[in-house]
Write a protein that holds these residues in place. Structure first.
Motif, PDB file in Angstrom:
ATOM      1  N   ASN A  71      -7.842   0.717   5.431  1.00  0.00           N
ATOM      2  CA  ASN A  71      -9.068   0.248   4.775  1.00  0.00           C
ATOM      3  C   ASN A  71      -8.995  -1.247   4.487  1.00  0.00           C
ATOM      4  O   ASN A  71      -9.958  -1.979   4.705  1.00  0.00           O
ATOM      5  CB  ASN A  71      -9.327   1.028   3.482  1.00  0.00           C
ATOM      6  N   ALA A  72      -7.855  -1.707   4.018  1.00  0.00           N
ATOM      7  CA  ALA A  72      -7.687  -3.130   3.714  1.00  0.00           C
ATOM      8  C   ALA A  72      -7.755  -3.966   4.990  1.00  0.00           C
ATOM      9  O   ALA A  72      -8.349  -5.045   4.994  1.00  0.00           O
ATOM     10  CB  ALA A  72      -6.362  -3.360   2.992  1.00  0.00           C
ATOM     11  N   ASN A 126      -9.389  -3.227   7.706  1.00  0.00           N
ATOM     12  CA  ASN A 126     -10.761  -3.206   8.203  1.00  0.00           C
ATOM     13  C   ASN A 126     -11.688  -4.098   7.381  1.00  0.00           C
ATOM     14  O   ASN A 126     -12.705  -4.559   7.891  1.00  0.00           O
ATOM     15  CB  ASN A 126     -11.313  -1.775   8.226  1.00  0.00           C
ATOM     16  N   GLU A 127     -11.334  -4.354   6.125  1.00  0.00           N
ATOM     17  CA  GLU A 127     -12.142  -5.221   5.265  1.00  0.00           C
ATOM     18  C   GLU A 127     -11.993  -6.682   5.641  1.00  0.00           C
ATOM     19  O   GLU A 127     -12.873  -7.488   5.402  1.00  0.00           O
ATOM     20  CB  GLU A 127     -11.738  -5.025   3.803  1.00  0.00           C
ATOM     21  N   GLU A 128     -10.872  -7.063   6.230  1.00  0.00           N
ATOM     22  CA  GLU A 128     -10.611  -8.469   6.524  1.00  0.00           C
ATOM     23  C   GLU A 128     -11.269  -8.925   7.779  1.00  0.00           C
ATOM     24  O   GLU A 128     -11.689  -8.476   8.661  1.00  0.00           O
ATOM     25  CB  GLU A 128      -9.105  -8.711   6.623  1.00  0.00           C
ATOM     26  N   ASP A 166      -5.024   3.552   2.764  1.00  0.00           N
ATOM     27  CA  ASP A 166      -5.322   2.336   2.004  1.00  0.00           C
ATOM     28  C   ASP A 166      -5.049   1.095   2.843  1.00  0.00           C
ATOM     29  O   ASP A 166      -5.811   0.126   2.807  1.00  0.00           O
ATOM     30  CB  ASP A 166      -4.492   2.284   0.714  1.00  0.00           C
ATOM     31  N   TYR A 217       0.840  -1.186   0.000  1.00  0.00           N
ATOM     32  CA  TYR A 217       0.000   0.000   0.000  1.00  0.00           C
ATOM     33  C   TYR A 217       0.877   1.238   0.000  1.00  0.00           C
ATOM     34  O   TYR A 217       1.893   1.294   0.683  1.00  0.00           O
ATOM     35  CB  TYR A 217      -0.943  -0.014   1.214  1.00  0.00           C
TER      36      TYR A 217
END
Length: 70
Positions: free
Chosen positions: A65-66, A68-70, A62, A57
């Motif tokens: 965000n990644a 938090n998506e997992e 970024d 990243y």
């Protein structure tokens, strides 16, 4: 293979100069081992990246965000 305690006893029975030489040798060996470990980690990371299993990243937003998506 010699036992650790035997090695320690042998080293502590050396003269001060000899113990200092052992210290220098161990220090250099540790540096080489760490360099080898860094190289292995680099190779593993490159392999994961080429298999698209590792992402990089450009900024912290970024990355967060990644995560938090997992």
């Amino acid at each position: 293979m010699p036992r650790f305690i035997d090695i320690v006893e042998n080293v502590t029975s050396l003269s001060l100069e000899e113990m200092e030489e052992v210290e220098k040798i161990l220090h250099q060996s540790i540096i080489q081992a760490k360099r080898h470990q860094i190289l292995q980690n680099k190779k593993e990371s490159e392999a994961l990246f080429s298999e698209k299993k590792l992402k990089f990243y450009d900024n912290s937003s970024d990355l967060l965000n990644a995560l938090n998506e997992e």
